[in-house]
Design a protein around this motif. Structure first.
Motif, PDB file in Angstrom:
ATOM      1  N   ALA A  34       0.831  -1.203   0.000  1.00  0.00           N
ATOM      2  CA  ALA A  34       0.000   0.000   0.000  1.00  0.00           C
ATOM      3  C   ALA A  34       0.867   1.256   0.000  1.00  0.00           C
ATOM      4  O   ALA A  34       0.583   2.214  -0.720  1.00  0.00           O
ATOM      5  N   ILE A  35       1.945   1.237   0.779  1.00  0.00           N
ATOM      6  CA  ILE A  35       2.853   2.383   0.819  1.00  0.00           C
ATOM      7  C   ILE A  35       3.522   2.570  -0.540  1.00  0.00           C
ATOM      8  O   ILE A  35       3.608   3.687  -1.058  1.00  0.00           O
ATOM      9  N   GLU A  36       3.985   1.483  -1.142  1.00  0.00           N
ATOM     10  CA  GLU A  36       4.616   1.564  -2.460  1.00  0.00           C
ATOM     11  C   GLU A  36       3.623   2.086  -3.502  1.00  0.00           C
ATOM     12  O   GLU A  36       3.968   2.906  -4.350  1.00  0.00           O
ATOM     13  N   TYR A  37       2.389   1.620  -3.444  1.00  0.00           N
ATOM     14  CA  TYR A  37       1.358   2.094  -4.360  1.00  0.00           C
ATOM     15  C   TYR A  37       1.158   3.604  -4.211  1.00  0.00           C
ATOM     16  O   TYR A  37       1.121   4.343  -5.198  1.00  0.00           O
ATOM     17  N   LEU A  38       1.035   4.078  -2.968  1.00  0.00           N
ATOM     18  CA  LEU A  38       0.811   5.502  -2.735  1.00  0.00           C
ATOM     19  C   LEU A  38       1.993   6.349  -3.198  1.00  0.00           C
ATOM     20  O   LEU A  38       1.809   7.425  -3.776  1.00  0.00           O
TER      21      LEU A  38
END
Length: 64
Positions: A34-38
């Motif tokens: 999720a962090i990488e996506y954001l």
């Protein structure tokens, strides 16, 4: 050589809630995903705002 992708991030209740929402909406498996996506989404949007066009992201390499 494998890249170390671990990061130390201080999680508070607000961040956990936001990551949980992103994971559910995007069907991601982990907080790290999720962090990488954001982050990647932020880079894409920032690039679009600077240039007015969508740009592909490629790894930088040496041409020797």
């Amino acid at each position: 050589m494998p890249r170390d992708r671990r990061t130390d991030i201080t999680m508070d209740a607000e961040l956990e809630t936001m990551l949980r929402r992103v994971r559910a909406k995007e069907g991601l498996d982990s907080d790290e995903a999720a962090i990488e996506y954001l982050l990647s989404r932020g880079v894409r949007i920032g690039g679009y705002r600077m240039t007015g066009r969508g740009r592909a992201l490629y790894p930088v390499g040496r041409n020797n």
